[in-house]
Design a protein around this motif. Structure first.
Motif, PDB file in Angstrom:
ATOM      1  N   VAL A  90       0.828  -1.208   0.000  1.00 14.67           N
ATOM      2  CA  VAL A  90       0.000   0.000   0.000  1.00 14.67           C
ATOM      3  C   VAL A  90       0.864   1.261   0.000  1.00 14.67           C
ATOM      4  CG1 VAL A  90      -1.708   1.342   1.293  1.00 14.67           C
ATOM      5  CG2 VAL A  90      -1.953  -1.152   1.099  1.00 14.67           C
ATOM      6  N   LYS A  91       1.887   1.286   0.814  1.00 14.92           N
ATOM      7  CA  LYS A  91       2.727   2.487   0.934  1.00 14.92           C
ATOM      8  C   LYS A  91       3.336   2.916  -0.400  1.00 14.92           C
ATOM      9  CE  LYS A  91       6.570   4.404   3.618  1.00 14.92           C
ATOM     10  NZ  LYS A  91       7.577   4.117   4.693  1.00 14.92           N
ATOM     11  N   PRO A  92       3.884   1.995  -1.223  1.00 15.90           N
ATOM     12  CA  PRO A  92       4.432   2.420  -2.515  1.00 15.90           C
ATOM     13  C   PRO A  92       3.403   3.068  -3.433  1.00 15.90           C
ATOM     14  CG  PRO A  92       5.254   0.243  -1.941  1.00 15.90           C
ATOM     15  CD  PRO A  92       4.184   0.573  -0.946  1.00 15.90           C
ATOM     16  N   VAL A  93       2.134   2.669  -3.310  1.00 17.08           N
ATOM     17  CA  VAL A  93       1.084   3.291  -4.122  1.00 17.08           C
ATOM     18  C   VAL A  93       0.929   4.756  -3.733  1.00 17.08           C
ATOM     19  CG1 VAL A  93      -1.374   3.275  -4.712  1.00 17.08           C
ATOM     20  CG2 VAL A  93      -0.138   1.114  -4.398  1.00 17.08           C
ATOM     21  N   ILE A  94       0.908   5.030  -2.450  1.00 19.62           N
ATOM     22  CA  ILE A  94       0.753   6.405  -1.965  1.00 19.62           C
ATOM     23  C   ILE A  94       1.976   7.235  -2.325  1.00 19.62           C
ATOM     24  CG2 ILE A  94       0.376   7.835   0.089  1.00 19.62           C
ATOM     25  CD1 ILE A  94      -1.013   5.382   1.328  1.00 19.62           C
ATOM     26  N   GLN A  95       3.150   6.621  -2.249  1.00 19.36           N
ATOM     27  CA  GLN A  95       4.367   7.322  -2.650  1.00 19.36           C
ATOM     28  C   GLN A  95       4.324   7.673  -4.137  1.00 19.36           C
ATOM     29  OE1 GLN A  95       7.174   4.352  -1.277  1.00 19.36           O
ATOM     30  NE2 GLN A  95       7.727   5.582   0.511  1.00 19.36           N
ATOM     31  N   ARG A  96       3.823   6.755  -4.933  1.00 22.59           N
ATOM     32  CA  ARG A  96       3.711   6.995  -6.378  1.00 22.59           C
ATOM     33  C   ARG A  96       2.720   8.123  -6.652  1.00 22.59           C
ATOM     34  NH1 ARG A  96       6.407   6.940 -11.079  1.00 22.59           N
ATOM     35  NH2 ARG A  96       5.047   6.444 -12.852  1.00 22.59           N
ATOM     36  N   LEU A  97       1.631   8.130  -5.906  1.00 22.64           N
ATOM     37  CA  LEU A  97       0.641   9.201  -6.031  1.00 22.64           C
ATOM     38  C   LEU A  97       1.280  10.550  -5.726  1.00 22.64           C
ATOM     39  CD1 LEU A  97      -2.322  10.207  -6.314  1.00 22.64           C
ATOM     40  CD2 LEU A  97      -2.596   9.709  -3.878  1.00 22.64           C
ATOM     41  N   GLY A  98       2.051  10.615  -4.648  1.00 25.59           N
ATOM     42  CA  GLY A  98       2.726  11.856  -4.288  1.00 25.59           C
ATOM     43  C   GLY A  98       3.722  12.305  -5.336  1.00 25.59           C
ATOM     44  N   ASP A  99       4.479  11.344  -5.885  1.00 17.17           N
ATOM     45  CA  ASP A  99       5.456  11.673  -6.928  1.00 17.17           C
ATOM     46  C   ASP A  99       4.762  12.201  -8.180  1.00 17.17           C
ATOM     47  OD1 ASP A  99       7.489  10.853  -5.289  1.00 17.17           O
ATOM     48  OD2 ASP A  99       7.681   8.863  -6.187  1.00 17.17           O
ATOM     49  N   SER A 100       3.613  11.600  -8.521  1.00 19.31           N
ATOM     50  CA  SER A 100       2.884  12.019  -9.725  1.00 19.31           C
ATOM     51  C   SER A 100       2.316  13.420  -9.585  1.00 19.31           C
ATOM     52  CB  SER A 100       1.752  11.029 -10.033  1.00 19.31           C
ATOM     53  OG  SER A 100       2.240   9.763 -10.392  1.00 19.31           O
ATOM     54  N   LEU A 101       1.738  13.694  -8.437  1.00 18.93           N
ATOM     55  CA  LEU A 101       1.146  15.016  -8.218  1.00 18.93           C
ATOM     56  C   LEU A 101       2.215  16.084  -8.041  1.00 18.93           C
ATOM     57  CD1 LEU A 101      -1.842  14.153  -5.815  1.00 18.93           C
ATOM     58  CD2 LEU A 101      -1.849  14.369  -8.313  1.00 18.93           C
ATOM     59  N   GLY A 102       3.328  15.719  -7.412  1.00 17.95           N
ATOM     60  CA  GLY A 102       4.424  16.665  -7.206  1.00 17.95           C
ATOM     61  C   GLY A 102       4.271  17.467  -5.923  1.00 17.95           C
ATOM     62  N   THR A 143      -0.487   8.117   8.175  1.00 16.96           N
ATOM     63  CA  THR A 143       0.948   8.390   8.308  1.00 16.96           C
ATOM     64  C   THR A 143       1.639   8.330   6.957  1.00 16.96           C
ATOM     65  OG1 THR A 143       0.966   7.448  10.542  1.00 16.96           O
ATOM     66  CG2 THR A 143       3.086   7.647   9.423  1.00 16.96           C
ATOM     67  N   PHE A 144       1.257   7.336   6.134  1.00 17.91           N
ATOM     68  CA  PHE A 144       1.837   7.216   4.787  1.00 17.91           C
ATOM     69  C   PHE A 144       1.472   8.425   3.940  1.00 17.91           C
ATOM     70  CE2 PHE A 144       1.139   2.350   5.262  1.00 17.91           C
ATOM     71  CZ  PHE A 144       2.237   2.275   6.100  1.00 17.91           C
ATOM     72  N   VAL A 145       0.225   8.850   4.057  1.00 19.67           N
ATOM     73  CA  VAL A 145      -0.247   9.983   3.261  1.00 19.67           C
ATOM     74  C   VAL A 145       0.509  11.246   3.638  1.00 19.67           C
ATOM     75  CG1 VAL A 145      -2.222  11.459   2.732  1.00 19.67           C
ATOM     76  CG2 VAL A 145      -2.531   8.975   2.923  1.00 19.67           C
ATOM     77  N   ARG A 146       0.642  11.501   4.927  1.00 19.23           N
ATOM     78  CA  ARG A 146       1.342  12.710   5.365  1.00 19.23           C
ATOM     79  C   ARG A 146       2.785  12.713   4.911  1.00 19.23           C
ATOM     80  NH1 ARG A 146      -1.722  11.498   9.985  1.00 19.23           N
ATOM     81  NH2 ARG A 146       0.056  10.570  11.059  1.00 19.23           N
ATOM     82  N   ALA A 147       3.433  11.555   4.975  1.00 20.23           N
ATOM     83  CA  ALA A 147       4.855  11.472   4.591  1.00 20.23           C
ATOM     84  C   ALA A 147       5.017  11.578   3.065  1.00 20.23           C
ATOM     85  CB  ALA A 147       5.444  10.169   5.093  1.00 20.23           C
ATOM     86  N   ALA A 148       4.244  10.811   2.336  1.00 16.93           N
ATOM     87  CA  ALA A 148       4.414  10.749   0.887  1.00 16.93           C
ATOM     88  C   ALA A 148       3.966  12.029   0.195  1.00 16.93           C
ATOM     89  CB  ALA A 148       3.658   9.557   0.317  1.00 16.93           C
TER      90      ALA A 148
END
Length: 238
Positions: A182-194, A226-231
């Motif tokens: 799950v965490k890598p998905v949220i990280q990918r979302l953050g990277d995509s949005l910038g 926590t993942f959302v806030r970090a990513a």
């Protein structure tokens, strides 16, 4: 015509397994001739994806190898996965999360808080829909373009649901495999949005937009907050 035969697409170490699985489904289980032409085609496509493509469906590659239209390849793979895949929900979600961690996300609408992303395996979308219904949300899926348009908040709620409910709804052998995906998905979302765009959303006139509200909701979710806030780098704004 393909440059190689189908069997040459399959790594040598997997060819025996491919043949054994084919004969089991086509002869041993139902008896010779027990499968319809469509089900036989679906079986071959399913086994090809599993053994030649490592289980990652690619409509273009399948269509080229099998000399089919991409739409036909998608339809046959979906049939094959349902009828021959013996896919549990936990296993399906492992595949979905890997797919979601590789795709790119676009902000479809700031005001409505919607995102768009490519979902390249149509056979798995029904498992995504199950969790959508559990959180009482909807999404629009285009089979022709393999894209999903969904509220950002809805997307995060689905991930939160899967992360939490995997411990009770999935098989024991699957539950612990799902959570780390799950965490890598949220990280990918953050990277995509910038990070810059996210920062802009969380301040000024856009802070009341649907997208900003969705991010705030996601950051407060019990399981993945926590993942959302970090990513998404929004911890300091809440």
């Amino acid at each position: 015509m393909p440059d190689e035969t189908i069997i040459e697409h399959i790594p040598k170490q997997h060819r025996e397994e491919f043949l054994a699985a084919f004969l089991d489904a086509y002869v041993d289980t139902r008896g010779l001739g027990g499968l319809s032409k469509t089900d036989l085609d679906a079986l071959i496509v399913y086994l090809y994806v599993k053994h030649a493509l490592g289980g990652v469906f690619d409509a273009y590659k399948v269509a080229q190898a099998m000399m089919l239209k991409e739409s036909r390849a998608k339809s046959l793979y979906e049939t094959g996965l349902i009828k021959h895949g013996n896919l549990s929900e936990g296993a399906a979600w492992s595949d979905i999360l890997v797919l979601l961690a590789r795709t790119s996300y676009e902000l479809e609408s700031v005001e409505r808080g919607q995102i768009r992303f490519h979902f390249g395996n149509p056979a798995l979308f029904r498992y995504f829909q199950v969790r959508l219904r559990q959180v009482e949300r909807t999404a629009t899926y285009s089979a022709a373009y393999e894209t999903v348009v969904i509220g950002l908040e809805s997307f995060l709620l689905v991930l939160d649901n899967v992360y939490e409910q995997s411990q009770t709804d999935f098989k024991t052998t699957e539950m612990d495999k799902v959570r780390p995906l799950v965490k890598p998905v949220i990280q990918r979302l953050g990277d995509s949005l910038g990070k810059k765009r996210i920062k802009d959303l969380m301040s000024g006139d856009k802070s009341k937009s649907g997208a900003a509200q969705a991010l705030e909701t996601g950051a407060r979710l019990a399981s993945i907050g926590t993942f959302v806030r970090a990513a998404l780098a929004i911890g300091s704004t809440l």
